[in-house]
Design a protein around this motif. Structure first.
Motif, PDB file in Angstrom:
ATOM      1  N   ALA A 114      34.079  11.946   8.841  1.00 36.32           N
ATOM      2  CA  ALA A 114      34.393  10.169   9.543  1.00 36.32           C
ATOM      3  C   ALA A 114      35.513   9.691   8.661  1.00 36.32           C
ATOM      4  N   LEU A 115      35.456   9.984   7.138  1.00 32.69           N
ATOM      5  CA  LEU A 115      36.093   9.384   5.944  1.00 32.69           C
ATOM      6  C   LEU A 115      38.220   9.359   6.427  1.00 32.69           C
ATOM      7  N   GLU A 116      38.027  10.677   7.154  1.00 39.81           N
ATOM      8  CA  GLU A 116      39.030  11.400   6.895  1.00 39.81           C
ATOM      9  C   GLU A 116      39.854  10.682   8.383  1.00 39.81           C
ATOM     10  N   ARG A 117      38.709  10.390   9.441  1.00 44.43           N
ATOM     11  CA  ARG A 117      39.076   9.863  10.547  1.00 44.43           C
ATOM     12  C   ARG A 117      39.201   7.895   9.916  1.00 44.43           C
ATOM     13  N   LEU A 118      38.391   7.756   9.475  1.00 43.77           N
ATOM     14  CA  LEU A 118      38.688   6.441   9.582  1.00 43.77           C
ATOM     15  C   LEU A 118      40.072   5.865   8.408  1.00 43.77           C
ATOM     16  N   ALA A 119      40.028   7.019   7.749  1.00 43.02           N
ATOM     17  CA  ALA A 119      41.703   6.250   6.502  1.00 43.02           C
ATOM     18  C   ALA A 119      42.823   6.366   7.656  1.00 43.02           C
ATOM     19  N   ARG A 120      42.627   7.855   8.315  1.00 44.28           N
ATOM     20  CA  ARG A 120      43.590   7.445   9.247  1.00 44.28           C
ATOM     21  C   ARG A 120      43.864   6.376  10.300  1.00 44.28           C
ATOM     22  N   ALA A 121      42.853   5.792  10.654  1.00 46.39           N
ATOM     23  CA  ALA A 121      42.144   4.282  11.098  1.00 46.39           C
ATOM     24  C   ALA A 121      42.472   2.654  10.654  1.00 46.39           C
ATOM     25  N   LEU A 122      42.757   2.834   9.457  1.00 50.19           N
ATOM     26  CA  LEU A 122      42.749   1.609   8.649  1.00 50.19           C
ATOM     27  C   LEU A 122      44.685   1.743   8.694  1.00 50.19           C
ATOM     28  N   VAL A 123      45.192   0.626   8.001  1.00 44.88           N
ATOM     29  CA  VAL A 123      45.981   1.027   7.311  1.00 44.88           C
ATOM     30  C   VAL A 123      45.884   1.185   5.979  1.00 44.88           C
ATOM     31  N   PRO A 124      47.260   1.500   5.440  1.00 45.53           N
ATOM     32  CA  PRO A 124      47.764   2.161   4.027  1.00 45.53           C
ATOM     33  C   PRO A 124      46.529   1.258   3.419  1.00 45.53           C
ATOM     34  N   GLY A 125      45.268   1.470   2.441  1.00 46.96           N
ATOM     35  CA  GLY A 125      44.486  -0.141   1.210  1.00 46.96           C
ATOM     36  C   GLY A 125      43.512  -0.111   2.396  1.00 46.96           C
ATOM     37  N   GLY A 126      44.060  -0.256   3.355  1.00 48.48           N
ATOM     38  CA  GLY A 126      42.162   0.105   3.932  1.00 48.48           C
ATOM     39  C   GLY A 126      40.920   0.053   3.551  1.00 48.48           C
ATOM     40  N   ARG A 127      39.927  -1.104   3.562  1.00 44.45           N
ATOM     41  CA  ARG A 127      38.343  -0.815   2.636  1.00 44.45           C
ATOM     42  C   ARG A 127      37.497  -0.671   3.902  1.00 44.45           C
ATOM     43  N   LEU A 128      36.599   0.446   3.138  1.00 42.90           N
ATOM     44  CA  LEU A 128      34.716   0.244   3.730  1.00 42.90           C
ATOM     45  C   LEU A 128      34.401  -0.144   3.139  1.00 42.90           C
ATOM     46  N   PHE A 129      32.909  -0.691   3.599  1.00 46.52           N
ATOM     47  CA  PHE A 129      31.870  -1.193   3.319  1.00 46.52           C
ATOM     48  C   PHE A 129      30.535   0.176   4.047  1.00 46.52           C
ATOM     49  N   VAL A 130      29.824   0.202   3.013  1.00 52.35           N
ATOM     50  CA  VAL A 130      28.888   0.655   4.124  1.00 52.35           C
ATOM     51  C   VAL A 130      27.580   0.215   3.010  1.00 52.35           C
ATOM     52  N   ASP A 131      26.350   0.098   3.895  1.00 51.46           N
ATOM     53  CA  ASP A 131      25.128  -0.038   3.002  1.00 51.46           C
ATOM     54  C   ASP A 131      24.583   0.829   2.070  1.00 51.46           C
ATOM     55  N   GLY A 132      23.488   0.168   0.962  1.00 50.03           N
ATOM     56  CA  GLY A 132      23.107   1.088   0.217  1.00 50.03           C
ATOM     57  C   GLY A 132      23.336  -0.081  -0.239  1.00 50.03           C
ATOM     58  N   GLY A 133      24.589  -0.460  -1.150  1.00 52.77           N
ATOM     59  CA  GLY A 133      24.594  -1.310  -2.400  1.00 52.77           C
ATOM     60  C   GLY A 133      23.658  -2.923  -2.302  1.00 52.77           C
ATOM     61  N   ASP A 134      24.696  -3.903  -2.837  1.00 50.98           N
ATOM     62  CA  ASP A 134      23.912  -4.898  -2.775  1.00 50.98           C
ATOM     63  C   ASP A 134      23.996  -5.984  -2.298  1.00 50.98           C
ATOM     64  N   PRO A 135      23.909  -6.273  -0.860  1.00 49.74           N
ATOM     65  CA  PRO A 135      23.999  -5.061   0.033  1.00 49.74           C
ATOM     66  C   PRO A 135      24.606  -3.824   0.749  1.00 49.74           C
ATOM     67  N   LEU A 136      26.644  -3.869   0.079  1.00 56.13           N
ATOM     68  CA  LEU A 136      27.183  -2.948   0.447  1.00 56.13           C
ATOM     69  C   LEU A 136      27.810  -2.309  -0.305  1.00 56.13           C
ATOM     70  N   ARG A 137      28.542  -1.013  -0.389  1.00 53.54           N
ATOM     71  CA  ARG A 137      29.169  -0.571  -1.592  1.00 53.54           C
ATOM     72  C   ARG A 137      29.965  -0.513  -0.500  1.00 53.54           C
ATOM     73  N   GLU A 138      31.214   0.149  -1.307  1.00 53.56           N
ATOM     74  CA  GLU A 138      32.731  -0.254  -0.676  1.00 53.56           C
ATOM     75  C   GLU A 138      32.098   2.108  -0.981  1.00 53.56           C
ATOM     76  N   VAL A 139      33.310   2.233  -0.268  1.00 53.76           N
ATOM     77  CA  VAL A 139      33.445   4.150   0.112  1.00 53.76           C
ATOM     78  C   VAL A 139      35.299   4.532  -0.351  1.00 53.76           C
ATOM     79  N   PRO A 140      35.769   5.213  -1.295  1.00 60.57           N
ATOM     80  CA  PRO A 140      37.111   5.200  -1.162  1.00 60.57           C
ATOM     81  C   PRO A 140      37.032   6.779  -0.225  1.00 60.57           C
ATOM     82  N   LEU A 141      38.718   6.030   0.215  1.00 60.10           N
ATOM     83  CA  LEU A 141      39.024   7.069   1.622  1.00 60.10           C
ATOM     84  C   LEU A 141      40.030   7.880   0.965  1.00 60.10           C
ATOM     85  N   PRO A 142      39.817   9.171   2.055  1.00 64.58           N
ATOM     86  CA  PRO A 142      41.197  10.036   1.353  1.00 64.58           C
ATOM     87  C   PRO A 142      42.282   9.808   1.370  1.00 64.58           C
ATOM     88  N   GLY A 143      42.982  10.085   0.510  1.00 67.65           N
ATOM     89  CA  GLY A 143      44.680   9.519   0.662  1.00 67.65           C
ATOM     90  C   GLY A 143      45.471   9.458  -0.207  1.00 67.65           C
TER      91      GLY A 143
END
Length: 143
Positions: A114-143
């Motif tokens: 899923a991370l690989e697929r999202l990295a391809r679907a986002l612009v360069p420098g695109g960001r992914l946030f998931v729950d589990g932080g306060d309230p979110l955490r940013e997840v680094p994408l491959p690439g």
């Protein structure tokens, strides 16, 4: 259209949204957060609401019919680990996921794909946030 739960409101409030952004919600469920994000990014933005459940996509499609008709939201059935942009679809600026097994450790293999697929679907420098932080955490994408 139902109001957001306090938890979901905190999550949407924590996203770095601004008018005109293109946003993917992975695991949109009935679409409450996707509708709220669409309202916040305005008519120049776009939300791609994705869920593996056809029933969830049907609920999103029904509750967001006005946004879909206006070209501000697209609802798509599928798994995050198979996410691909449609031909001619522009990449997105950011993505977020709430209670998605691919990102919370329940399905680590699916998470890597899923991370690989999202990295391809986002612009360069695109960001992914998931729950589990306060309230979110940013997840680094491959690439």
């Amino acid at each position: 259209m139902s109001a957001l739960s306090p938890r979901l409101r905190r999550i949407v409030d924590a996203l770095p949204l601004r008018p005109g952004l293109r946003v993917i919600e992975v695991g949109c469920g009935p679409g409450a957060a996707a509708r709220e994000v669409a309202a916040r990014i305005g008519p120049e933005g776009h939300v791609l609401a994705v869920d593996r459940s056809a029933a969830a996509i049907a609920r999103t499609t029904a509750s967001a019919a006005d946004l879909i008709a206006a070209g501000r939201l697209t609802a798509r059935c599928g798994e995050a680990e198979h996410l691909a942009l449609a031909e001619g679809e522009r990449p997105y600026d950011l993505a977020f996921a709430v209670r998605v097994g691919a990102f919370d450790g329940r399905h680590p293999g699916a998470g890597e794909r899923a991370l690989e697929r999202l990295a391809r679907a986002l612009v360069p420098g695109g960001r992914l946030f998931v729950d589990g932080g306060d309230p979110l955490r940013e997840v680094p994408l491959p690439g």
